[in-house]
Design an enzyme around this catalytic site. Structure first.
Site, PDB file in Angstrom:
ATOM      1  CB  CYS A 113     -26.780 -44.724  41.903  1.00 42.58           C
ATOM      2  SG  CYS A 113     -28.084 -45.599  41.058  1.00 42.58           S
TER       3      CYS A 113
ATOM      4  CD  GLU B  80     -34.197 -46.511  46.339  1.00 40.66           C
ATOM      5  OE1 GLU B  80     -33.083 -46.957  46.684  1.00 40.66           O
ATOM      6  OE2 GLU B  80     -35.251 -47.142  46.532  1.00 40.66           O
TER       7      GLU B  80
END
Ligand code: NAD
Length: 482
Positions: free
Chosen positions: A282, A248
């Site tokens: 993020c 990720e």
């Protein structure tokens, strides 16, 4: 205070006794802890401990595992305030943001425990008379869990729970900026009496502990969250061994603002997702792409909200945005602000390091807005990972969408419009793993998968039903009963 690794149910220092310090980003004079600067050998020991614990943990059955993990969730809920204080002291985010992070970890864990209890394979009619065909899911073995510093509590929760409930054992490495948050996560499992070796915790650098966790042949799965550069390096390292990876990675998340948008809602959502956690999310909004017709009106609303943000120590009441997490972050973000000015963008708001009222002791940056940003500029292409928003103007929807997709990343995006047809066209064509309409880019829920496309992610996504998928393999069986 001197802290230790947790290996095979014991708190232990690193083999060579070396340590490193971590400091409060709101006040760098305050050391928050001294941590083992572990070696590859320390990580190797933790991996062997996880390997030794695997047979028993995978064999006790999912209901027993759920009991342990549910106990850990209960402990976590009861310690929300203490854990939140640790997150704020170490990462810098505000106390409210820290409480939200602990609450999110609880919800991720509850969902993954329930998923584990419902975990099943499938049966299928066989082509051969008298043959019964089915599949089951099996844990893969030892999993390496490598976490970043921006969500140092929730990310391990999202990764460790599906791994553990499905019968795997773990070595978990926190980021060196946030080991105390990592330890707080491990502490709840220690209090829940998790058997020795099932969850091991090793502090130290990516080049030592991390490398061992990637390359040790006993490791069967690597779940990593961090920067795209590190993720690509990991993928290259495991190419020969074929170790399964879940990566990720970074983002450059756009919000499109159309001429029919509710501009107040759009400005609220952009201001929230660009500056919450000091932009170190993020799924932060880092680009607002607004059609020319409403560009001026949107920018005015946005700037009004950004100017109202109160920056300060995240542990103080009434603060909207804390410091960025450490001096490297401070330098990297202020470096990008300089780049934006050199590239010819207009610094419409902020841009300075804050030093008044004792803030010179910490890593504080003004919430920053660049306007007149062009799509080719580095501040429009690269992940800044700080409180810096780039505003770009497009002529129409097609151009806005084209600008939105013209980056290497593909994590999250959003559009503000009242036109349902345009909303669906956007959802169809936006190149991301997480898309929104009339919502902030950072919104998500634990029951649905979370992962990026393009350079934002690789492998089976986390969370939701795919959370357990990554940590299990399918075994198919045929039985001839005639
Ligand atoms: P980073 O890549 O520097 O480090 C992440 C982790 O990897 C740390 O624990 C680090 O010690 C470790 N590491 C570093 N080198 C390693 C190596 N060679 N082998 C193994 N491990 C190694 O990232 P960061 O600065 O901690 O985190 C910020 C990044 O994380 C941003 O790019 C952000 O977008 C990304 N992120 C992504 C998501 C997501 O779900 N997509 C969520 C949070 C953060």
């Amino acid at each position: 205070m001197k802290y230790q690794n947790y290996i095979n149910g014991e708190w232990v220092g690193s083999a060579d006794g070396k340590t490193f310090e971590q400091r409060n980003p709101a006040n760098l004079e305050q050391v928050t802890g001294e941590w083992p600067k572990s070696t590859r050998e320390d990580a190797g020991q933790a991996i062997e401990s996880a390997h030794a614990a695997f047979a028993e943990w995978s064999g006790i059955g999912v209901h027993k595992r759920a009991e342990y993990l549910s106990r850990a969730v209960t402990v976590m809920k009861g310690q929300t305030e203490q854990i939140a204080a640790i997150l704020t002291e170490e990462n810098g985010k505000t106390l409210d943001e820290s409480r939200t992070e602990v609450g999110s970890a609880v919800r991720e864990m509850e969902f993954q425990i329930a998923q584990g209890l419902a975990m099943c394979g499938e049966t299928a009619p066989s082509a051969t008379p008298g043959v019964f065909a089915y599949s089951v899911r099996r844990p893969v073995g030892v999993a390496s869990i490598i976490s970043p510093w921006n969500f140092p509590f929730n990310v391990p929760g999202r990764k460790c729970t599906p791994a553990l409930i499905s019968g795997n054992t773990i070595v978990f490495k926190p980021a060196s900026l946030t080991p105390k948050a990592g330890k707080a996560f491990v502490d709840v499992f220690v209090e829940a009496d998790l058997p020795p070796g099932v969850l091991n915790f090793v502090c130290g650098g990516g080049g030592t502990v991390g490398e061992e966790m990637i390359n040790n042949p006993l490791v069967e799965a690597i779940s990593f969250t961090g920067s795209t550069g590190t993720g690509k390096g990991i993928q290259q390292s495991v190419a020969q061994a074929l170790t399964r990876t879940q990566l990720e990675l970074g983002g450059k998340n756009p919000v499109l603002i159309m001429e029919d948008a509710d501009l107040d809602k759009a400005a609220d959502a952009v201001a929230k997702a660009a500056y919450a956690c000091a932009g170190q999310w993020c799924t932060s909004t880092s680009r607002a792409i607004v059609v020319r017709e409403v560009a001026e009106a949107f920018e005015a609303r946005l700037l009004e909200r950004v100017r109202a943000l109160r920056v300060g120590d995240g542990s103080s009441e009434g603060v909207d945005m804390g410091p960025v997490c450490g001096t490297e972050q401070l330098e990297s973000i202020t470096g990008y602000i300089k780049i934006g000015q050199e590239e010819g963008a207009t610094l419409a708001q902020g841009g300075r390091r804050l030093t008044d009222d004792g803030m010179d002791r910490g890593c504080f940056i003004e919430p920053t807005v660049f306007t007149d940003v062009r799509p080719h500029m580095r501040i429009a292409q690269e992940e800044i990972f700080g409180p810096v928003l780039s505003v770009l103007v497009a002529e129409d929807f097609d151009e806005a969408l084209e600008i939105a997709n013209r980056v290497e990343f593909g994590l999250s995006s959003s559009i503000f419009t009242r036109d349902i047809s345009r909303a669906f066209q956007f959802l169809d064509k936006t190149e991301v793993g997480l898309a929104h309409v009339n919502m902030m880019t950072a919104y998500r829920e634990p029951q649905l998968s979370f992962g990026g496309v393009k350079s934002s992610g690789h492998g089976i996504p986390e969370a939701g039903k795919t959370g357990i998928e990554f940590f299990t393999e399918h075994k198919v069986a045929f039985i001839n009963y005639l």
